[in-house]
Motif scaffolding. Structure first.
Motif, mmCIF file in Angstrom:
data_model
loop_
_atom_site.group_PDB
_atom_site.id
_atom_site.type_symbol
_atom_site.label_atom_id
_atom_site.label_comp_id
_atom_site.label_asym_id
_atom_site.label_seq_id
_atom_site.Cartn_x
_atom_site.Cartn_y
_atom_site.Cartn_z
ATOM 1 N N PRO A 318 -6.139 -2.052 -7.262
ATOM 2 C CA PRO A 318 -4.750 -1.823 -6.848
ATOM 3 C C PRO A 318 -4.114 -0.811 -7.817
ATOM 4 O O PRO A 318 -4.595 -0.654 -8.942
ATOM 5 C CB PRO A 318 -4.091 -3.195 -7.016
ATOM 6 N N THR A 319 -3.042 -0.137 -7.396
ATOM 7 C CA THR A 319 -2.350 0.775 -8.315
ATOM 8 C C THR A 319 -1.365 0.010 -9.180
ATOM 9 O O THR A 319 -1.225 0.284 -10.374
ATOM 10 C CB THR A 319 -1.596 1.875 -7.536
ATOM 11 N N THR A 320 -0.658 -0.945 -8.563
ATOM 12 C CA THR A 320 0.384 -1.675 -9.296
ATOM 13 C C THR A 320 0.272 -3.166 -8.958
ATOM 14 O O THR A 320 -0.234 -3.526 -7.896
ATOM 15 C CB THR A 320 1.794 -1.219 -8.851
ATOM 16 N N PRO A 321 0.767 -4.018 -9.839
ATOM 17 C CA PRO A 321 0.703 -5.450 -9.543
ATOM 18 C C PRO A 321 1.785 -5.941 -8.581
ATOM 19 O O PRO A 321 1.822 -7.121 -8.239
ATOM 20 C CB PRO A 321 0.868 -6.112 -10.922
ATOM 21 N N SER A 322 2.688 -5.040 -8.134
ATOM 22 C CA SER A 322 3.754 -5.460 -7.209
ATOM 23 C C SER A 322 4.262 -4.239 -6.457
ATOM 24 O O SER A 322 4.014 -3.107 -6.878
ATOM 25 C CB SER A 322 4.922 -6.068 -7.995
ATOM 26 N N PRO A 323 4.999 -4.449 -5.349
ATOM 27 C CA PRO A 323 5.688 -3.307 -4.733
ATOM 28 C C PRO A 323 6.917 -2.931 -5.568
ATOM 29 O O PRO A 323 7.211 -3.579 -6.570
ATOM 30 C CB PRO A 323 6.103 -3.848 -3.362
#
Ligand code: GLN
Length: 407
Positions: A318-323
């Motif tokens: 994933p790029t980030t752990p959240s939107p």
């Protein structure tokens, strides 16, 4: 930064000169975190750019990410075809993910840093933020290449990345690092990741579980090394040579002028980094912190080298752990919460590798989510090709205004 108030650069950066040379049309400059330090655009003296996306259930203003949040928001809002950003620990990829666009951080040394204000010189790279993988390939070929004005830019031939775009992934091995399956990662991110794996598997790639054992030390090492370099790079802003100068009555001589100028000119996050940086470089702490972090950095690099030399072509995470999160929502008293945003992107900078973020799905709140593809040094083609496939098969063609108009 307030310390650069009124400052107009006297020369053009190499990456933008190269765009001018190819007849690109420049529309303007975009907002970013102060000296590229931040993950939300909120450290800018001008205040944050705003993400064009909104959640389905409320009207809250969301962060465009950072530091290159303005660049990603402008592309997502259709103000321009493409933009440039810089990435020291994730500042192209995280905003790209938050805005549903493509962001590519090239191999360290692929692009010249000439004319880009230095944050952490051994990690900084410029790169394109675009709507399509093809545009990313086109821009990357334009801005790359050796520049005699930056000795860290490599003497490497620049491929025509667009001409070699190929979404046939038969025979490719895609690594899935187990250390990126961190606790507290929301289910929607895990699902996005699994969908990405399924797309690549269907495209003929082999999905291989790998281990990058030193991943958990990336953030601590980064937050020693980047502030150390920043504290040295920012020493030039003293109110004498250019930029902001304190106008308070000064009877304490030159040291007082420096002190006041820097106290008034730098924002809180920048001051925090300067203090951390000077501390970890100071006599007595240099070995315990700075040198130790350099050793950890080598171990992190080695992890990636081992994976790629074992036959892995690219790594999917994933790029980030959240939107995107709401502006003002991360507790200002606890900067570490903000730093955690870069957990998946920082290792890539520490290892000097190329990586790209591609939007492949929406969160349960209908916000864009991106997957990151990491490649071996100098092999941007490999990550562009994997991203090209993800783009085709994930078919992310949502636009932010769809949700606005439905309200
Ligand atoms: N958010 C990270 C930081 O604050 C990365 C910033 C960047 O890549 N410029 O340092």
């Amino acid at each position: 930064s307030k310390i650069l108030e009124g400052f107009v650069p006297e020369y053009e950066s190499t990456v933008t000169s190269k765009l001018w040379d190819e007849n690109a049309i420049m529309l303007g400059k975009l907002n970013m975190d102060e000296f590229a330090m931040g993950s939300s655009n909120e450290t800018s003296i001008y205040g944050p750019a705003i993400n064009p996306w909104k959640t389905q259930d409320n009207n809250e203003k969301l962060t465009p990410g950072g530091s290159s949040g303005g660049s990603a928001a402008a592309v997502a809002a259709d103000l321009c075809l493409a933009s440039l950003g810089t990435d020291t620990g994730g500042s192209i990829r995280q905003p790209a993910s938050f805005n549903g666009v493509i962001g590519l951080k090239p191999t360290y040394g692929r692009c010249s840093r000439w004319g880009i204000i230095a944050f952490a010189s051994s990690l900084d790279q410029a790169g394109p933020i675009t709507k399509t993988v093809r545009d990313s390939a086109i821009l990357l070929s334009v801005i790359s290449g050796h520049d005699k004005k930056d000795s860290t830019s490599a003497k490497k031939l620049v491929p025509d990345f667009e001409a070699f775009l190929n979404s046939d992934l038969r025979g490719k091995k895609i690594g899935i690092p187990k250390e990126y399956q961190i606790d507290d990662i929301p289910n929607e991110i895990i699902e996005l990741w699994e969908n990405g794996m399924a797309i690549l598997r269907d495209a003929g790639a082999e999905i291989v579980n790998i281990s990058l054992p030193h991943t958990k030390y990336s953030l601590p090492a980064y937050y020693v090394l980047a502030p150390a370099e920043a504290s040295s790079n920012l020493a030039r802003y003293d109110g004498v040579k250019y930029g902001y100068r304190s106008s308070l009555k000064n009877d304490g001589g030159i040291n007082e002028l420096y002190k006041r100028t820097r106290s008034e000119g730098f924002g809180d996050e920048v001051k925090r980094r300067i203090m951390i940086g000077t501390y970890v470089l100071s006599a007595g702490f240099y070995e315990a912190y700075y040198q130790k972090a350099l050793k950890v950095q080598s171990l992190i690099s080695e992890d990636f080298k081992m994976a790629f030399s074992s036959g892995i072509n690219a790594i999917l995470t994933p790029t980030t752990p959240s939107p995107a999160f709401a502006l003002n929502s991360k507790i200002k008293e606890n900067p570490v919460e903000m730093y955690l945003n870069d957990i998946f992107t920082v290792p890539v900078n520490l290892a000097g590798l190329p990586a790209i973020s591609v939007p492949t799905g929406l969160s349960k709140n209908n916000l864009p989510l991106g997957l990151q593809v990491i490649g071996p040094k100098w092999n941007e083609q490999e990550i562009l090709n994997v991203a090209y496939r993800l783009e085709q098969d994930a078919n992310f063609n949502y636009k932010p205004e769809e949700w606005w108009n439905n309200k």
